[in-house]
Write a protein that holds these residues in place. Sequence first.
Motif, PDB file in Angstrom:
ATOM      1  N   ASN A 254       1.126  -1.314  -0.300  1.00  0.00           N
ATOM      2  CA  ASN A 254      -0.171   0.437  -0.137  1.00  0.00           C
ATOM      3  C   ASN A 254       0.656   1.436   0.267  1.00  0.00           C
ATOM      4  O   ASN A 254       1.208   1.840   0.787  1.00  0.00           O
ATOM      5  CB  ASN A 254      -1.355  -0.306   1.743  1.00  0.00           C
ATOM      6  CG  ASN A 254      -2.185   0.705   0.766  1.00  0.00           C
ATOM      7  OD1 ASN A 254      -2.252   1.389   0.947  1.00  0.00           O
ATOM      8  ND2 ASN A 254      -2.751   0.864   1.982  1.00  0.00           N
ATOM      9  N   TRP A 255       0.979   1.723  -1.282  1.00  0.00           N
ATOM     10  CA  TRP A 255       2.236   2.722  -0.816  1.00  0.00           C
ATOM     11  C   TRP A 255       1.824   4.348  -0.488  1.00  0.00           C
ATOM     12  O   TRP A 255       2.178   4.922  -0.209  1.00  0.00           O
ATOM     13  CB  TRP A 255       2.724   2.903  -2.843  1.00  0.00           C
ATOM     14  CG  TRP A 255       3.792   2.076  -3.206  1.00  0.00           C
ATOM     15  CD1 TRP A 255       3.748   0.858  -3.730  1.00  0.00           C
ATOM     16  CD2 TRP A 255       5.346   2.507  -2.699  1.00  0.00           C
ATOM     17  NE1 TRP A 255       4.677  -0.226  -3.288  1.00  0.00           N
ATOM     18  CE2 TRP A 255       5.809   0.958  -3.386  1.00  0.00           C
ATOM     19  CE3 TRP A 255       5.710   2.862  -2.082  1.00  0.00           C
ATOM     20  CZ2 TRP A 255       6.913   0.551  -2.699  1.00  0.00           C
ATOM     21  CZ3 TRP A 255       7.095   2.182  -1.982  1.00  0.00           C
ATOM     22  CH2 TRP A 255       8.055   1.352  -1.865  1.00  0.00           C
ATOM     23  N   SER A 256       0.553   4.210  -0.768  1.00  0.00           N
ATOM     24  CA  SER A 256       0.348   5.401  -0.304  1.00  0.00           C
ATOM     25  C   SER A 256      -0.229   5.791   0.852  1.00  0.00           C
ATOM     26  O   SER A 256       0.080   7.156   1.198  1.00  0.00           O
ATOM     27  CB  SER A 256      -1.410   5.964  -0.913  1.00  0.00           C
ATOM     28  OG  SER A 256      -2.675   4.741  -0.466  1.00  0.00           O
TER      29      SER A 256
ATOM     30  N   ARG B  66      13.349   6.029  22.544  1.00  0.00           N
ATOM     31  CA  ARG B  66      11.795   6.590  21.642  1.00  0.00           C
ATOM     32  C   ARG B  66      11.144   5.291  21.211  1.00  0.00           C
ATOM     33  O   ARG B  66      11.292   3.781  21.437  1.00  0.00           O
ATOM     34  CB  ARG B  66      12.661   5.911  19.754  1.00  0.00           C
ATOM     35  CG  ARG B  66      12.212   6.666  18.794  1.00  0.00           C
ATOM     36  CD  ARG B  66      13.877   7.147  18.303  1.00  0.00           C
ATOM     37  NE  ARG B  66      12.675   7.126  16.624  1.00  0.00           N
ATOM     38  CZ  ARG B  66      12.399   8.065  15.492  1.00  0.00           C
ATOM     39  NH1 ARG B  66      13.150   9.037  16.081  1.00  0.00           N
ATOM     40  NH2 ARG B  66      11.810   8.065  14.475  1.00  0.00           N
ATOM     41  N   SER B  67      10.213   5.386  20.828  1.00  0.00           N
ATOM     42  CA  SER B  67       9.224   4.742  21.434  1.00  0.00           C
ATOM     43  C   SER B  67       8.671   4.256  19.384  1.00  0.00           C
ATOM     44  O   SER B  67       8.916   4.239  18.551  1.00  0.00           O
ATOM     45  CB  SER B  67       7.548   5.422  21.955  1.00  0.00           C
ATOM     46  OG  SER B  67       6.594   4.528  21.452  1.00  0.00           O
ATOM     47  N   LYS B  68       8.177   2.627  19.327  1.00  0.00           N
ATOM     48  CA  LYS B  68       7.943   2.380  18.118  1.00  0.00           C
ATOM     49  C   LYS B  68       6.134   2.097  17.846  1.00  0.00           C
ATOM     50  O   LYS B  68       5.690   1.704  17.075  1.00  0.00           O
ATOM     51  CB  LYS B  68       8.464   1.156  18.672  1.00  0.00           C
ATOM     52  CG  LYS B  68       9.243   0.923  18.274  1.00  0.00           C
ATOM     53  CD  LYS B  68      10.113  -0.774  17.452  1.00  0.00           C
ATOM     54  CE  LYS B  68      11.672  -0.783  18.182  1.00  0.00           C
ATOM     55  NZ  LYS B  68      12.346  -1.512  17.107  1.00  0.00           N
ATOM     56  N   SER B  69       5.967   3.047  18.991  1.00  0.00           N
ATOM     57  CA  SER B  69       3.990   3.846  18.237  1.00  0.00           C
ATOM     58  C   SER B  69       3.882   4.301  17.462  1.00  0.00           C
ATOM     59  O   SER B  69       4.496   5.124  17.464  1.00  0.00           O
ATOM     60  CB  SER B  69       3.474   4.417  19.555  1.00  0.00           C
ATOM     61  OG  SER B  69       3.682   4.901  19.638  1.00  0.00           O
ATOM     62  N   ASP B  70       2.691   4.467  16.613  1.00  0.00           N
ATOM     63  CA  ASP B  70       2.324   5.653  15.400  1.00  0.00           C
ATOM     64  C   ASP B  70       1.818   6.631  15.858  1.00  0.00           C
ATOM     65  O   ASP B  70       1.998   7.325  15.553  1.00  0.00           O
ATOM     66  CB  ASP B  70       1.347   4.777  14.664  1.00  0.00           C
ATOM     67  CG  ASP B  70       1.959   3.497  14.041  1.00  0.00           C
ATOM     68  OD1 ASP B  70       3.352   3.706  13.975  1.00  0.00           O
ATOM     69  OD2 ASP B  70       1.567   3.212  13.282  1.00  0.00           O
ATOM     70  N   LYS B  71       1.438   6.982  16.905  1.00  0.00           N
ATOM     71  CA  LYS B  71       0.839   7.575  17.884  1.00  0.00           C
ATOM     72  C   LYS B  71       1.593   9.220  17.900  1.00  0.00           C
ATOM     73  O   LYS B  71       3.328   8.297  18.268  1.00  0.00           O
ATOM     74  CB  LYS B  71       0.109   7.689  19.135  1.00  0.00           C
ATOM     75  CG  LYS B  71      -0.567   6.985  19.176  1.00  0.00           C
ATOM     76  CD  LYS B  71      -1.367   6.051  20.715  1.00  0.00           C
ATOM     77  CE  LYS B  71      -2.036   5.518  20.527  1.00  0.00           C
ATOM     78  NZ  LYS B  71      -2.547   5.132  22.480  1.00  0.00           N
TER      79      LYS B  71
ATOM     80  N   LEU C  54       5.159   8.622   6.267  1.00  0.00           N
ATOM     81  CA  LEU C  54       6.034   8.943   5.902  1.00  0.00           C
ATOM     82  C   LEU C  54       6.488  10.850   5.744  1.00  0.00           C
ATOM     83  O   LEU C  54       7.292  11.379   6.922  1.00  0.00           O
ATOM     84  CB  LEU C  54       7.387   8.559   4.915  1.00  0.00           C
ATOM     85  CG  LEU C  54       7.604   7.749   4.917  1.00  0.00           C
ATOM     86  CD1 LEU C  54       8.266   6.620   3.399  1.00  0.00           C
ATOM     87  CD2 LEU C  54       8.990   6.860   5.399  1.00  0.00           C
ATOM     88  N   ARG C  55       5.568  11.284   5.246  1.00  0.00           N
ATOM     89  CA  ARG C  55       5.088  12.614   5.633  1.00  0.00           C
ATOM     90  C   ARG C  55       5.070  12.610   6.727  1.00  0.00           C
ATOM     91  O   ARG C  55       5.154  14.288   7.291  1.00  0.00           O
ATOM     92  CB  ARG C  55       4.504  13.033   4.436  1.00  0.00           C
ATOM     93  CG  ARG C  55       4.734  13.120   3.217  1.00  0.00           C
ATOM     94  CD  ARG C  55       3.577  13.066   2.408  1.00  0.00           C
ATOM     95  NE  ARG C  55       3.682  13.189   1.208  1.00  0.00           N
ATOM     96  CZ  ARG C  55       3.147  11.964   0.604  1.00  0.00           C
ATOM     97  NH1 ARG C  55       1.417  11.581   1.106  1.00  0.00           N
ATOM     98  NH2 ARG C  55       2.556  11.550  -0.748  1.00  0.00           N
ATOM     99  N   ARG C  56       3.792  11.888   7.618  1.00  0.00           N
ATOM    100  CA  ARG C  56       3.282  12.377   8.764  1.00  0.00           C
ATOM    101  C   ARG C  56       4.775  12.604   9.871  1.00  0.00           C
ATOM    102  O   ARG C  56       4.526  12.894  11.016  1.00  0.00           O
ATOM    103  CB  ARG C  56       2.419  11.536   9.064  1.00  0.00           C
ATOM    104  CG  ARG C  56       0.972  11.870   9.347  1.00  0.00           C
ATOM    105  CD  ARG C  56       0.522  10.855   9.539  1.00  0.00           C
ATOM    106  NE  ARG C  56       0.130   9.180  10.279  1.00  0.00           N
ATOM    107  CZ  ARG C  56      -0.357   8.415   9.009  1.00  0.00           C
ATOM    108  NH1 ARG C  56      -0.515   8.873   8.449  1.00  0.00           N
ATOM    109  NH2 ARG C  56      -0.100   7.555   9.274  1.00  0.00           N
TER     110      ARG C  56
END
Length: 144
Positions: A22-24, A121-126, A30-32
């Motif tokens: 899912n490239w989008s 460093r956390s590995k969460s997406d938040k 990466l932008r976030r």
Amino acid sequence: MPHKFNADRRDKIPKQKHRVTNWSEYNEGLRRRGDLTVWISEDALALWSAPRRTTRGGQPHYSDLAIEMCLTLGLVFKQRLRQTQGLMRSIARLLGVEIAVPDFSTLSRRGNGLTLRTKPRSKSDKPVQLVVDSTGLKIFGEGD
């Protein structure tokens, strides 16, 4: 064949184990990572200047909160003190706030007495939120 002489000792780059399908969504993630939102509360701006000293000696211009905030942002972005000074100037200009930014020598001198806590460093997406208000500097978003 000289290019194969050290082939067994060369660094090997392993093949990618996971394929991106899912490239989008991958690109948006990466932008976030580069997103920066800065808010400084009005109480923190009111506490930016140091209170007048009642004892003998020179008067400090900046509070410990101001020094701690500058040094923490420099630590987060892995910058030297002169670069941190420039970052704080640009943040103040972008926010439209008229505050005096401590110079690099003041950050160096006053930073010796402060202890900045670093978090792994956390590995969460938040997103991680660095909050500055009248009570001080706090980091939210890593399990707090």
